[in-house]
Design a protein around this motif. Sequence first.
Motif, PDB file in Angstrom:
ATOM      1  N   PRO A 145      -5.514   2.943   5.586  1.00  0.00           N
ATOM      2  CA  PRO A 145      -5.121   2.185   6.460  1.00  0.00           C
ATOM      3  C   PRO A 145      -3.757   1.439   6.332  1.00  0.00           C
ATOM      4  O   PRO A 145      -2.961   0.715   7.318  1.00  0.00           O
ATOM      5  CB  PRO A 145      -6.083   0.960   7.015  1.00  0.00           C
ATOM      6  N   THR A 146      -3.456   0.853   5.085  1.00  0.00           N
ATOM      7  CA  THR A 146      -2.260   0.455   4.565  1.00  0.00           C
ATOM      8  C   THR A 146      -1.028   1.143   4.367  1.00  0.00           C
ATOM      9  O   THR A 146       0.142   0.479   4.371  1.00  0.00           O
ATOM     10  CB  THR A 146      -2.424  -0.429   3.385  1.00  0.00           C
ATOM     11  N   ASP A 147      -0.995   2.294   4.689  1.00  0.00           N
ATOM     12  CA  ASP A 147       0.020   3.388   4.627  1.00  0.00           C
ATOM     13  C   ASP A 147       0.821   3.128   5.677  1.00  0.00           C
ATOM     14  O   ASP A 147       0.510   2.828   6.738  1.00  0.00           O
ATOM     15  CB  ASP A 147      -0.236   4.572   4.369  1.00  0.00           C
ATOM     16  N   LYS A 148       2.132   3.565   5.577  1.00  0.00           N
ATOM     17  CA  LYS A 148       3.269   3.915   6.765  1.00  0.00           C
ATOM     18  C   LYS A 148       3.300   5.470   7.058  1.00  0.00           C
ATOM     19  O   LYS A 148       3.622   6.098   5.823  1.00  0.00           O
ATOM     20  CB  LYS A 148       4.304   3.128   6.417  1.00  0.00           C
ATOM     21  N   ILE A 149       3.408   5.958   8.274  1.00  0.00           N
ATOM     22  CA  ILE A 149       3.758   7.108   8.495  1.00  0.00           C
ATOM     23  C   ILE A 149       4.917   7.537   9.194  1.00  0.00           C
ATOM     24  O   ILE A 149       5.703   6.480   9.932  1.00  0.00           O
ATOM     25  CB  ILE A 149       2.624   7.926   8.999  1.00  0.00           C
ATOM     26  N   ALA A 175       4.120  12.618   7.663  1.00  0.00           N
ATOM     27  CA  ALA A 175       4.143  12.289   6.388  1.00  0.00           C
ATOM     28  C   ALA A 175       3.904  10.822   6.154  1.00  0.00           C
ATOM     29  O   ALA A 175       4.195   9.964   7.134  1.00  0.00           O
ATOM     30  CB  ALA A 175       5.463  12.745   5.780  1.00  0.00           C
ATOM     31  N   ARG A 176       3.393  10.533   5.072  1.00  0.00           N
ATOM     32  CA  ARG A 176       3.224   9.179   4.675  1.00  0.00           C
ATOM     33  C   ARG A 176       4.081   8.804   3.331  1.00  0.00           C
ATOM     34  O   ARG A 176       4.228   9.373   2.771  1.00  0.00           O
ATOM     35  CB  ARG A 176       1.550   8.844   4.465  1.00  0.00           C
ATOM     36  N   LEU A 177       4.501   7.501   3.705  1.00  0.00           N
ATOM     37  CA  LEU A 177       5.461   6.743   2.708  1.00  0.00           C
ATOM     38  C   LEU A 177       4.777   7.093   1.158  1.00  0.00           C
ATOM     39  O   LEU A 177       3.600   6.492   0.996  1.00  0.00           O
ATOM     40  CB  LEU A 177       5.610   5.524   2.785  1.00  0.00           C
ATOM     41  N   VAL A 178       5.434   7.406   0.316  1.00  0.00           N
ATOM     42  CA  VAL A 178       5.130   7.300  -1.137  1.00  0.00           C
ATOM     43  C   VAL A 178       4.864   5.939  -1.644  1.00  0.00           C
ATOM     44  O   VAL A 178       5.754   5.106  -1.440  1.00  0.00           O
ATOM     45  CB  VAL A 178       5.981   8.127  -2.250  1.00  0.00           C
ATOM     46  N   ARG A 179       3.863   5.472  -2.054  1.00  0.00           N
ATOM     47  CA  ARG A 179       3.498   4.078  -2.359  1.00  0.00           C
ATOM     48  C   ARG A 179       4.010   3.837  -3.897  1.00  0.00           C
ATOM     49  O   ARG A 179       4.374   4.704  -4.459  1.00  0.00           O
ATOM     50  CB  ARG A 179       1.748   4.140  -2.398  1.00  0.00           C
ATOM     51  N   GLU A 180       4.355   2.507  -3.865  1.00  0.00           N
ATOM     52  CA  GLU A 180       5.100   1.863  -5.042  1.00  0.00           C
ATOM     53  C   GLU A 180       4.246   2.398  -6.225  1.00  0.00           C
ATOM     54  O   GLU A 180       2.918   2.084  -6.398  1.00  0.00           O
ATOM     55  CB  GLU A 180       4.997   0.350  -4.744  1.00  0.00           C
ATOM     56  N   GLY A 181       4.925   3.014  -7.076  1.00  0.00           N
ATOM     57  CA  GLY A 181       4.202   3.273  -8.472  1.00  0.00           C
ATOM     58  C   GLY A 181       3.509   4.747  -8.382  1.00  0.00           C
ATOM     59  O   GLY A 181       3.035   5.193  -9.282  1.00  0.00           O
TER      60      GLY A 181
END
Length: 192
Positions: A145-149, A175-181
Amino acid sequence: VVPNTTIDQPVVQAENNDYYMRRDFYKAYFQRGSVFMDYRNHIDTFDKNTILYGHNYLDSTMFSDLEKYKDIEFYKTAPVIEFNTIYKNYKWKVFAVFLTTASPELDNGYVFNYIYPFMRDDNFAEFVAEVDKRSLYHTDVEVLPTDKILTLQTCSRDLDLSARKQEDVRCIVMARLVREGESETVDVSKAT
């Protein structure tokens, strides 16, 4: 940039979603239009769902090559795409590919609203579950739920009944944004 395709164009944005349908980057008339971002989106922070549109001329221009994602074997060659801004370079993991209609009469009076940019965390999970049900195949890419697509849209001819009757069908790649780290790699062997 979508690997193994010709998709590598600048993205433009206007005050409505019609302006760049038949204009080039320099705002001159151009039949093929431009790849453009939904007028409601914000490029500096990305919304929950950032939507990009491009025409499909069945010839590897604009977003025509998005249809390659209908084949799971192609997905395995390009599970990560790039969408860069003037602020930063971004990687996105493809998690769903589906066909949908833009005409209620083609889908029992229903049109799935996949181009809604401003979801809250509580309804985002329901949205992703609906996308997952529609996807042509399932990837191992988790969406929280915290991701951006990022939603890429082009026309599709898959439901055309004749050469003269073009139906209002879309090929959607999400597609979803690759998370920090997080690692940018995807285990494509888990796609089914």
